[in-house]
Design a protein around this motif. Structure first.
Motif, PDB file in Angstrom:
ATOM      1  N   LYS A   8       0.870  -1.188   0.000  1.00  0.00           N
ATOM      2  CA  LYS A   8       0.000   0.000   0.000  1.00  0.00           C
ATOM      3  C   LYS A   8       0.899   1.227   0.000  1.00  0.00           C
ATOM      4  O   LYS A   8       1.719   1.398   0.905  1.00  0.00           O
ATOM      5  CB  LYS A   8      -0.880   0.036   1.251  1.00  0.00           C
ATOM      6  CG  LYS A   8      -2.162  -0.764   1.115  1.00  0.00           C
ATOM      7  CD  LYS A   8      -3.094  -0.465   2.277  1.00  0.00           C
ATOM      8  CE  LYS A   8      -4.354  -1.299   2.200  1.00  0.00           C
ATOM      9  NZ  LYS A   8      -5.223  -1.125   3.382  1.00  0.00           N
ATOM     10  N   ARG A  15      -8.176  -8.708   3.808  1.00  0.00           N
ATOM     11  CA  ARG A  15      -7.218  -7.648   4.185  1.00  0.00           C
ATOM     12  C   ARG A  15      -7.897  -6.528   4.974  1.00  0.00           C
ATOM     13  O   ARG A  15      -7.262  -5.856   5.781  1.00  0.00           O
ATOM     14  CB  ARG A  15      -6.517  -7.090   2.944  1.00  0.00           C
ATOM     15  CG  ARG A  15      -5.439  -6.090   3.304  1.00  0.00           C
ATOM     16  CD  ARG A  15      -4.496  -5.774   2.157  1.00  0.00           C
ATOM     17  NE  ARG A  15      -3.484  -4.842   2.599  1.00  0.00           N
ATOM     18  CZ  ARG A  15      -2.398  -4.527   1.907  1.00  0.00           C
ATOM     19  NH1 ARG A  15      -2.181  -5.073   0.736  1.00  0.00           N
ATOM     20  NH2 ARG A  15      -1.530  -3.660   2.391  1.00  0.00           N
ATOM     21  N   ASN A  68      -7.822  -3.463   9.259  1.00  0.00           N
ATOM     22  CA  ASN A  68      -8.284  -2.122   9.638  1.00  0.00           C
ATOM     23  C   ASN A  68      -8.944  -2.094  11.017  1.00  0.00           C
ATOM     24  O   ASN A  68      -9.531  -1.074  11.395  1.00  0.00           O
ATOM     25  CB  ASN A  68      -9.265  -1.582   8.587  1.00  0.00           C
ATOM     26  CG  ASN A  68      -8.573  -1.386   7.252  1.00  0.00           C
ATOM     27  OD1 ASN A  68      -7.395  -1.054   7.211  1.00  0.00           O
ATOM     28  ND2 ASN A  68      -9.289  -1.628   6.168  1.00  0.00           N
TER      29      ASN A  68
END
Ligand code: GLY
Length: 365
Positions: free
Chosen positions: A146, A244, A248
């Motif tokens: 990222k 994924r 978070n």
């Protein structure tokens, strides 16, 4: 002491993570990747890290590359923007970098994200290598491709998935990290345990004294375990289509607090607060028990991570409003991560604003 992990992308080995105690292996690893005397390298770093490690590394790599330049950006989230990327492009153009050359990110999460984005977009993509120098960037932001920068009031709004060619960690650099920043990294590490691996979570908690003393064998074991968890998730779901998103956990409320505190709180401290709110909501509306919540808070506090906000200068309602600026929205609803139990997380869009506010208020008690 040294450890190696291989990260896959689209079912193929993509890059290696090397965990070392110094920089001695770096030149030979770069040469093995095909970089050498006919290529140029640019170390992108910030003005905190440059005098500590940048200059010595540049001198070391001058012997490996045809040319090794260093581009220094001002430290801090305030500079993670497209203007700073523009200045990096200028540096690369002025020094004649082409697509065969390589960028080296030396620093924490801001440097890694910004350097990765510069690499992804300069000449439609040149290679880059991550050398993360904070605990947080070693276990989280340097892994998984990222990259990006903040735009207007939105964090990481502009970016790309772009994989590094190598992640190289020199754990000795952790000795110069300020205490608060070191502990901030523990927020992401404990988060990895909570979402995927209760045994890892409890092992890390049990090792707290050696970890806080930064005893490298214990730190290495912990970092390796964390990279295994994150590396596995990003290999299975590199572009965040499903699993994924679990990474978070704690980030929706955490990012809102980070923004409202004007980045006075470290990212991992905000993740800790966000994780407490998520665990509270998981116990109030789900299967996570109040004993598990108490234990989570006790372990976060062991690593000097915050579990409550005291007179922060903003209200729970303002935190709720700030969560609307998060990019984890789908059809106007926030994708929120909750916990079934330690080691098992899930994603939901079913939380109402009242429930979210309830979780945020818990932090103000
Ligand atoms: N830091 C969360 C992720 O890499 O997906």
């Amino acid at each position: 002491m040294s450890k190696l992990l291989s990260i896959s992308y689209q079912q193929k080995p993509c890059y290696e993570i090397h965990i070392e105690e110094d920089f001695s292996m770096l030149p030979s690893l770069l040469c093995a990747l095909g970089y050498g005397a006919t290529k140029k390298a640019c170390i992108l770093t910030d003005d905190h890290v440059a005098p500590l490690y940048g200059e010595a590394l540049q001198a070391q790599l001058q012997e490996t590359f045809q040319l090794c330049t260093m581009h220094v950006i001002p430290a801090g989230e305030a500079h993670k923007n497209t203007d700073t990327v523009g200045k990096a492009y200028e540096h690369l153009i002025c020094h004649g970098f082409d697509r065969k050359d390589v960028l080296i990110a030396l620093g924490g999460g801001v440097v890694g994200d910004l350097c990765g984005f510069t690499a992804a977009t300069y000449l439609r993509g040149i290679d880059f290598v991550q050398i993360p120098t904070t605990l947080l960037s070693q276990v989280d932001s340097s892994i998984g491709g990222k990259t990006g920068v903040d735009f207007m009031q939105y964090k990481n709004m502009v970016g790309a998935f772009y994989m590094p060619k190598l992640v190289y960690m020199n754990l000795s650099v952790l000795h110069t990290l300020p205490e608060e920043q070191y502990c901030s990294g523990m927020g992401e590490i404990l988060k990895h345990g909570q979402i995927k691996d209760a045994a890892y979570f409890h092992q890390t908690a049990a090792d707290w004294e050696r970890i806080l003393k930064r005893e490298l064998p214990a730190v290495e074991q912990m970092i390796y375990g964390s990279c295994l968890i994150k590396g596995g998730v990003v290999a299975r779901d590199p572009k965040e289509q499903g699993e994924r998103a679990l990474l978070n956990l704690g980030h929706t409320i955490g990012h809102a607090i980070e923004k409202l505190s004007d980045f006075r709180l470290f990212h991992g401290q905000c993740v800790s607060l966000g994780m407490v709110a998520a665990a509270y909501l998981s116990s109030r509306y789900g299967t996570y028990s109040s004993e598990q919540l108490r234990q989570l808070e006790e372990i976060l506090a062991r690593f000097h991570l915050p579990c409550r906000l005291q007179n922060p200068g903003f209200t729970p309602e303002e935190v709720l409003a700030a969560t609307r600026m998060d990019k984890k929205m789908e059809a106007g609803r926030i994708k929120f991560i909750l916990l079934k139990e330690p080691g098992e997380a899930y994603s939901t869009k079913e939380l109402s604003d009242e429930q979210l506010l309830d979780g945020i208020r818990y932090l103000f008690c």
